[in-house]
Design a protein around this motif. Structure first.
Motif, PDB file in Angstrom:
ATOM      1  N   ARG A 109       0.837  -1.223   0.000  1.00 35.46           N
ATOM      2  CA  ARG A 109       0.000   0.000   0.000  1.00 35.46           C
ATOM      3  C   ARG A 109       0.858   1.254   0.000  1.00 35.46           C
ATOM      4  NH1 ARG A 109      -3.250  -2.489   4.043  1.00 35.46           N
ATOM      5  NH2 ARG A 109      -2.407  -0.990   5.554  1.00 35.46           N
ATOM      6  N   SER A 110       1.990   1.209   0.698  1.00 34.54           N
ATOM      7  CA  SER A 110       2.875   2.374   0.725  1.00 34.54           C
ATOM      8  C   SER A 110       3.447   2.661  -0.660  1.00 34.54           C
ATOM      9  CB  SER A 110       4.003   2.144   1.731  1.00 34.54           C
ATOM     10  OG  SER A 110       3.486   1.997   3.051  1.00 34.54           O
ATOM     11  N   TYR A 128       0.700   4.057  -2.705  1.00 37.46           N
ATOM     12  CA  TYR A 128       0.434   5.455  -2.334  1.00 37.46           C
ATOM     13  C   TYR A 128       1.452   6.394  -2.974  1.00 37.46           C
ATOM     14  CZ  TYR A 128       0.020   9.588   0.669  1.00 37.46           C
ATOM     15  OH  TYR A 128      -0.119  10.865   1.128  1.00 37.46           O
ATOM     16  N   GLU A 137      -6.903  13.687  -2.730  1.00 36.89           N
ATOM     17  CA  GLU A 137      -5.757  13.470  -1.843  1.00 36.89           C
ATOM     18  C   GLU A 137      -6.206  13.018  -0.459  1.00 36.89           C
ATOM     19  OE1 GLU A 137      -2.094  13.884  -2.269  1.00 36.89           O
ATOM     20  OE2 GLU A 137      -3.135  13.185  -4.056  1.00 36.89           O
ATOM     21  N   ARG A 193      -7.052   9.441  -0.917  1.00 37.70           N
ATOM     22  CA  ARG A 193      -5.839   8.646  -1.156  1.00 37.70           C
ATOM     23  C   ARG A 193      -5.078   8.398   0.138  1.00 37.70           C
ATOM     24  NH1 ARG A 193      -0.353   9.445  -2.906  1.00 37.70           N
ATOM     25  NH2 ARG A 193      -0.564  11.690  -2.610  1.00 37.70           N
ATOM     26  N   ALA A 194      -5.161   9.331   1.068  1.00 38.13           N
ATOM     27  CA  ALA A 194      -4.455   9.163   2.338  1.00 38.13           C
ATOM     28  C   ALA A 194      -4.972   7.972   3.129  1.00 38.13           C
ATOM     29  CB  ALA A 194      -4.581  10.439   3.171  1.00 38.13           C
ATOM     30  N   LEU A 242      -5.103   5.060   2.180  1.00 38.49           N
ATOM     31  CA  LEU A 242      -4.220   3.919   1.951  1.00 38.49           C
ATOM     32  C   LEU A 242      -3.217   3.756   3.076  1.00 38.49           C
ATOM     33  CD1 LEU A 242      -3.481   4.381  -1.871  1.00 38.49           C
ATOM     34  CD2 LEU A 242      -4.783   2.511  -0.817  1.00 38.49           C
ATOM     35  N   ILE A 243      -2.883   4.866   3.741  1.00 40.26           N
ATOM     36  CA  ILE A 243      -1.881   4.839   4.812  1.00 40.26           C
ATOM     37  C   ILE A 243      -2.524   5.123   6.174  1.00 40.26           C
ATOM     38  CG2 ILE A 243       0.295   5.805   5.610  1.00 40.26           C
ATOM     39  CD1 ILE A 243       0.466   4.251   2.989  1.00 40.26           C
ATOM     40  N   THR A 270       6.526  14.074  -3.721  1.00 40.73           N
ATOM     41  CA  THR A 270       6.263  12.689  -4.108  1.00 40.73           C
ATOM     42  C   THR A 270       7.363  12.158  -5.019  1.00 40.73           C
ATOM     43  OG1 THR A 270       3.900  13.136  -3.962  1.00 40.73           O
ATOM     44  CG2 THR A 270       4.556  11.156  -5.116  1.00 40.73           C
ATOM     45  N   ALA A 273       6.097   6.855   3.018  1.00 43.70           N
ATOM     46  CA  ALA A 273       4.673   7.009   2.735  1.00 43.70           C
ATOM     47  C   ALA A 273       3.937   7.577   3.944  1.00 43.70           C
ATOM     48  CB  ALA A 273       4.065   5.658   2.333  1.00 43.70           C
ATOM     49  N   ALA A 289       1.893  11.061   4.170  1.00 45.71           N
ATOM     50  CA  ALA A 289       0.473  11.054   4.529  1.00 45.71           C
ATOM     51  C   ALA A 289       0.202  11.925   5.749  1.00 45.71           C
ATOM     52  CB  ALA A 289       0.014   9.618   4.792  1.00 45.71           C
TER      53      ALA A 289
END
Length: 412
Positions: free
Chosen positions: A7-8, A11, A60, A63-64, A66-67, A111, A179, A183
């Protein structure tokens, strides 16, 4: 652990695509606003740019997840002004607009660095781990290069793979740390600010408190109705039954005199209990307050008071039940205290609503003053008013008139 690492990586790689689009959006939006700011298209251009920024920032925030344990909450208000200029001013004044813009501006370079570092470290470690399987394919002339010197013999290849296996958890940790750091930085910029969180918490507490006050007022009205329609009606019926029995016993002659005396005493006790129950019902929530509102209830209260009361009541409409009850009991308790302790001859009561939506209640007497603001009765009134976000003040100098004043917001 493997799932978190995957996942990292996901991301960070998605961040490259998101960062590219964010950078283009910010540059194009800033350029368009700068060019059109001097024209009548400045506000629409700003709205278009901030709308794009908000949508990308919303992606965004999702998407965060994910972490982070959950997506970052949105900081924007639900409603906006109807006019274009009003919406533009609101967005320009909102701190989240500029925090979103700042994040989208730094997203691509941040990123890029994090993703390249994570991918290189992980790729090099995995390549070294699998080197015994592919080292044979290296051209002989390349095996002397500095990067491949450890792969020249099977023993060196095995040593390299073992070292890579030992370092693999550290490489995976570095990927997760990059990641997670990105995040957390996103959460710091994209989540609602402390002032907004406090404001939202205050609004939530105000709404829940208002519902609790309304529920309490409704429960008191239900208890009052139950006592009035249930217990009080049964006691009245009991009194009528006793009266009928007393008349029948009197018809029997002198032999029933003692029984008649006992019945008369029982009727007296029933009447006393009925009076106490009616007083209790009025103390919980006067029925007249529900039927006629604060104006009618106060008029009846003043009519029963032993002192002359000069009233100035200006209420354009019915108030919330909790507000009416608080004002009624404030005035009733004040009149009771004046009768018991003030040695007054007249009382003035003023009740009106201010232009700012505040109910103002003032009770003044011409007594001797000296009231204790920390007494149990006044403390209870103060707490009842403060529970509605109101203010309570008492001015009672010794030898001078006493003034009790309360202000309660009408928007409960």
């Amino acid at each position: 652990m493997l799932q978190r690492t995957v996942r990292s990586v996901q991301y960070l790689l998605l961040g490259l695509a998101a960062g590219s689009g964010a950078l283009v959006t910010v540059v194009a939006g800033a350029t368009g606003c700068a060019v059109l700011v001097v024209t009548h298209l400045g506000a629409p251009a700003f709205l278009a740019a901030t709308t794009a920024v908000r949508r990308l920032a919303g992606l965004e925030r999702r998407r965060a997840a994910l972490i982070l344990p959950a997506p970052i909450p949105t900081p924007y208000p639900g409603a906006e002004p109807a006019t274009v200029a009003g919406r533009a001013r609101q967005r320009a004044a909102h701190p989240a607009t500029w925090r979103d813009t700042a994040w989208l501006t730094i997203l691509f370079p941040l990123t890029l660095v994090c993703a390249v570092l994570a991918v290189v470290v992980l790729a090099v470690d995995l390549a070294a781990l699998t080197s015994p399987a592919w080292a044979w394919a290296l051209p002989p002339e390349r095996r002397g290069d500095p990067g491949f010197m450890t792969l020249t013999t099977p023993g060196r290849q095995a040593t390299t793979a073992l070292a890579a296996l030992i370092l693999l958890p550290a490489a995976a940790w570095l990927v997760r740390a990059l990641a997670a750091g990105q995040a957390r930085l996103a959460a710091g910029l994209l989540k609602p600010g402390r002032t907004q969180r406090l404001s939202e918490r205050t609004d939530h507490l105000a709404r829940t408190r208002s519902r609790a006050i309304d529920a309490q007022a409704a429960e008191l009205r239900r208890i009052e109705r139950d006592l009035h329609d249930g217990a009080q009606a049964r006691i009245v019926a009991l009194g009528m039954t006793l009266a009928l029995a007393e008349r029948r016993l009197k018809a029997l002659g002198p032999a029933a005199d003692q029984a008649c005396t006992d019945l008369a005493a029982a009727r007296a006790d029933v009447n006393t209990a009925l009076d106490e129950l009616r007083h209790l019902v009025r103390g919980i929530h006067p029925p007249i307050l529900t039927d006629r509102g604060l104006d009618g209830a106060l008029t009846a209260l003043f009519a029963d008071h032993p002192l002359p009361v000069t009233a100035d009541i200006r209420l354009p409409h019915r108030l919330a039940p909790a507000l009416e009850a608080a004002a009624y009991f404030l005035i009733a308790e004040a009149l009771t205290n004046i009768t018991k302790h003030a040695h007054a001859t007249t009382v003035t009561v003023t009740v009106d609503t201010r232009p700012d939506g505040t109910l103002a209640v003032t009770v003044t007497d011409d007594g001797q003053g000296g009231a204790d603001p920390d007494g149990s009765g006044l403390t209870g009134l103060r707490r009842r008013i403060e529970a509605l976000d109101g203010t309570f003040t008492l001015t009672s100098p010794s030898g001078d008139p006493t003034t009790m004043h309360a202000e309660i917001p009408c928007a409960l």
